[in-house]
Write an enzyme that holds these catalytic residues in place. Structure first.
Site, short mmCIF file in Angstrom:
data_model
loop_
_atom_site.label_atom_id
_atom_site.label_comp_id
_atom_site.label_asym_id
_atom_site.label_seq_id
_atom_site.Cartn_x
_atom_site.Cartn_y
_atom_site.Cartn_z
N TYR A 1 82.39 2.18 30.01
CA TYR A 1 81.15 1.53 30.43
C TYR A 1 81.39 0.66 31.67
O TYR A 1 80.71 0.83 32.69
CB TYR A 1 80.64 0.67 29.27
CG TYR A 1 79.31 -0.01 29.51
CD1 TYR A 1 78.11 0.71 29.45
CD2 TYR A 1 79.24 -1.38 29.76
CE1 TYR A 1 76.88 0.08 29.64
CE2 TYR A 1 78.02 -2.02 29.95
CZ TYR A 1 76.84 -1.28 29.89
OH TYR A 1 75.63 -1.92 30.09
N ALA B 1 70.44 -0.31 37.33
CA ALA B 1 70.71 -1.32 36.30
C ALA B 1 72.22 -1.42 36.12
O ALA B 1 72.82 -0.68 35.35
CB ALA B 1 70.04 -0.91 34.99
N ASP C 1 64.24 10.59 29.50
CA ASP C 1 65.17 10.08 28.48
C ASP C 1 65.69 11.25 27.65
O ASP C 1 64.95 12.20 27.39
CB ASP C 1 64.44 9.07 27.57
CG ASP C 1 65.39 8.07 26.95
OD1 ASP C 1 66.22 8.50 26.14
OD2 ASP C 1 65.31 6.88 27.28
N GLY D 1 70.74 11.49 44.58
CA GLY D 1 70.38 12.73 45.30
C GLY D 1 68.88 12.92 45.34
O GLY D 1 68.30 13.29 46.37
P1 NAD Z 1 69.30 1.35 25.48
O1 NAD Z 1 70.46 2.05 24.89
O2 NAD Z 1 68.24 0.83 24.57
O3 NAD Z 1 68.58 2.27 26.57
C1 NAD Z 1 69.23 3.25 27.31
C2 NAD Z 1 68.32 4.47 27.38
O4 NAD Z 1 68.95 5.48 28.16
C3 NAD Z 1 68.05 5.08 26.00
O5 NAD Z 1 66.68 5.35 25.86
C4 NAD Z 1 68.88 6.36 26.01
O6 NAD Z 1 68.36 7.36 25.15
C5 NAD Z 1 68.83 6.73 27.47
N1 NAD Z 1 69.93 7.59 27.91
C6 NAD Z 1 71.25 7.45 27.64
N2 NAD Z 1 71.94 8.43 28.23
C7 NAD Z 1 71.04 9.21 28.89
C8 NAD Z 1 71.14 10.39 29.68
N3 NAD Z 1 72.32 10.96 29.90
N4 NAD Z 1 70.02 10.92 30.21
C9 NAD Z 1 68.81 10.36 29.96
N5 NAD Z 1 68.66 9.24 29.21
C10 NAD Z 1 69.75 8.68 28.69
O7 NAD Z 1 69.90 0.17 26.38
P2 NAD Z 1 69.18 -1.02 27.13
O8 NAD Z 1 69.66 -2.26 26.53
O9 NAD Z 1 67.73 -0.77 27.25
O10 NAD Z 1 69.85 -0.88 28.58
C11 NAD Z 1 69.18 -0.28 29.66
C12 NAD Z 1 70.06 -0.36 30.91
O11 NAD Z 1 70.36 -1.74 31.20
C13 NAD Z 1 71.39 0.35 30.75
O12 NAD Z 1 71.72 0.98 31.96
C14 NAD Z 1 72.36 -0.78 30.48
O13 NAD Z 1 73.66 -0.47 30.90
C15 NAD Z 1 71.74 -1.92 31.29
N6 NAD Z 1 72.14 -3.22 30.75
C16 NAD Z 1 71.62 -3.66 29.56
C17 NAD Z 1 72.04 -4.89 29.05
C18 NAD Z 1 71.51 -5.45 27.75
O14 NAD Z 1 71.92 -6.53 27.34
N7 NAD Z 1 70.59 -4.79 27.10
C19 NAD Z 1 72.99 -5.66 29.76
C20 NAD Z 1 73.51 -5.14 30.95
C21 NAD Z 1 73.07 -3.94 31.45
#
Ligand code: NAD
Ligand code: UDP
Length: 326
Positions: free
Chosen positions: A145, A114, A33, A102
């Site tokens: 997004y 996800a 992360d 990769g």
């Molecule tokens: P979140 O923002 O709480 O978690 C995302 C995590 O990714 C964070 O810990 C962030 O620090 C980390 N991150 C972001 N960019 C990064 C990078 N370049 N390198 C490493 N880490 C990075 O969001 P979430 O709600 O836990 O969502 C998790 C996944 O599920 C995401 O891919 C999101 O698109 C997908 N998703 C979530 C929802 C929802 O309702 N929560 C709905 C659809 C899809």
């Protein structure tokens, strides 16, 4: 069999719950992360578990670790967070996916993506089935997004066809629960924080737009079941709760449960805000034997308890500082 599992975005809302479940199932977890939206607080209870490792890393850059499986969750998920640096949002979905694909290709391992209901955009088909191709504005503020996630799906399926990779793609619908970021601007966190502070509840538009909210424990169960389906079932599969509510109904529910004196006020609807969203989960029911079990009211109660604790902890910190100053 015990596996070493990479969870990108493991310090985020869903990623921290997923890491917890994988550890509980007896696996090792390597959490990667960059803490853009995730926090150390989300995973601090896991740090003493010697099956848990944390790596601060941005997946837009290559990563070399030796693992048995990858869950790729790294990406900010709330509109204010992913619109803060839209170019980076596209990068994490495109470059980040290429890097993680990769890595999985080199190691010949299974990889989960996800994806999101946002690939359907402002849908013209309701409820949304996986066969629907979506209705996305390519140049709007949500496109970084939506199109980023669509391109990530394309990459996953091209790696599957071209390199015979073992991929699993799930389209996640609105998910809520403890460890949502209190300031992430999402409707559940906003409404609960506003209600607990007896502030106005900010309804965007007239509140007639709908969403279908899935409790995080149900979501994590669906994600792991998808990961563990037989090779060859790639998805995409919808994961979400098919029980649909309007934003006004959600506001009323939160006011009723918190007993807040807040009132709902109306603010402009953000551009390209989807009008209706509800997953058709027939495929998940058939292939994963999965459907959500937590009713909205029960999940919202648990989420309110979490936010109450956060507020208490914040007030405790302030009180300590105040005491010191005196
Ligand atoms: P979140 O923002 O709480 O978690 C995302 C995590 O990714 C964070 O810990 C962030 O620090 C980390 N991150 C972001 N960019 C990064 C990078 N370049 N390198 C490493 N880490 C990075 O969001 P979430 O709600 O836990 O969502 C998790 C996944 O599920 C995401 O891919 C999101 O698109 C997908 N998703 C979530 C929802 C929802 O309702 N929560 C709905 C659809 C899809
Ligand atoms: N919303 C709202 N008030 C808020 C935050 C969001 O009315 O304070 C609305 C938003 O316009 C959208 C719905 O709630 O129609 C869900 O918004 P969220 O950002 O949680 O998720 P998404 O739009 O990505 O589904």
């Amino acid at each position: 069999m015990k596996k070493r599992i990479l969870v990108t975005g493991g310090a985020g809302f869903i990623g921290s719950h997923l890491s917890e479940k994988l550890l509980g199932d007896g696996h090792e977890v390597v959490c990667v992360d960059n803490f853009f939206t995730g926090t150390k607080d989300n995973i601090k209870h896991l740090l003493e578990n010697h099956n848990f490792e944390i790596v601060r890393h941005d997946i837009c850059f290559p990563l070399y670790v030796e693992v048995d499986e990858v869950y790729n969750l790294a990406c900010p998920a709330s509109p204010i967070h992913y619109q803060f640096d839209p170019v980076q949002t596209t990068k994490v979905n495109v470059l980040g996916s290429i890097n993680m694909l990769g890595l999985a290709k080199r190691l010949k391992i299974r990889i989960f993506q996800a994806s999101t209901s946002e690939v359907y955009g402002n849908p013209t088909v309701h409820p949304q089935t996986e066969t629907y191709w979506g209705h996305v504005n390519t140049i709007g503020p949500r496109a970084c997004y939506d199109e980023g996630k669509r391109c990530a799906e394309t990459l996953f399926f091209d790696y599957y066809r071209q390199h015979k990779m073992d991929i699993k793609v799930a389209r996640i619908f609105n998910t809520y629960g403890p460890r949502m970021h209190p300031n992430d601007g999402r409707v559940v966190s906003n409404f609960i924080m506003q209600a607990l502070h007896n502030k106005d509840i900010s309804v965007f538009g007239d509140g007639s737009q709908t969403r279908s909210f899935c409790y995080v424990d149900d979501m994590v169960e669906g994600i792991t079941r998808m990961m563990n389906t037989p090779k060859g079932f790639t998805g995409p599969v919808n994961l979400g709760n098919p029980s649909e509510v309007s934003i006004l109904e959600l506001g009323r529910l939160i006011i009723a449960i918190t007993g807040s004196s807040s009132r709902m006020i109306y603010k402009p609807l953000p551009q390209d805000d989807p009008e209706r969203r509800r997953p058709n989960i027939t495929l998940a029911q058939e292939k994963l034997g999965w459907e959500p079990t937590v009713a909205l009211e029960d999940g919202i109660r648990k989420t309110i308890e979490y936010f109450e604790e956060i507020i208490k902890a914040q007030e405790g910190k302030k009180a300590k500082v105040h005491f010191k100053v005196l």
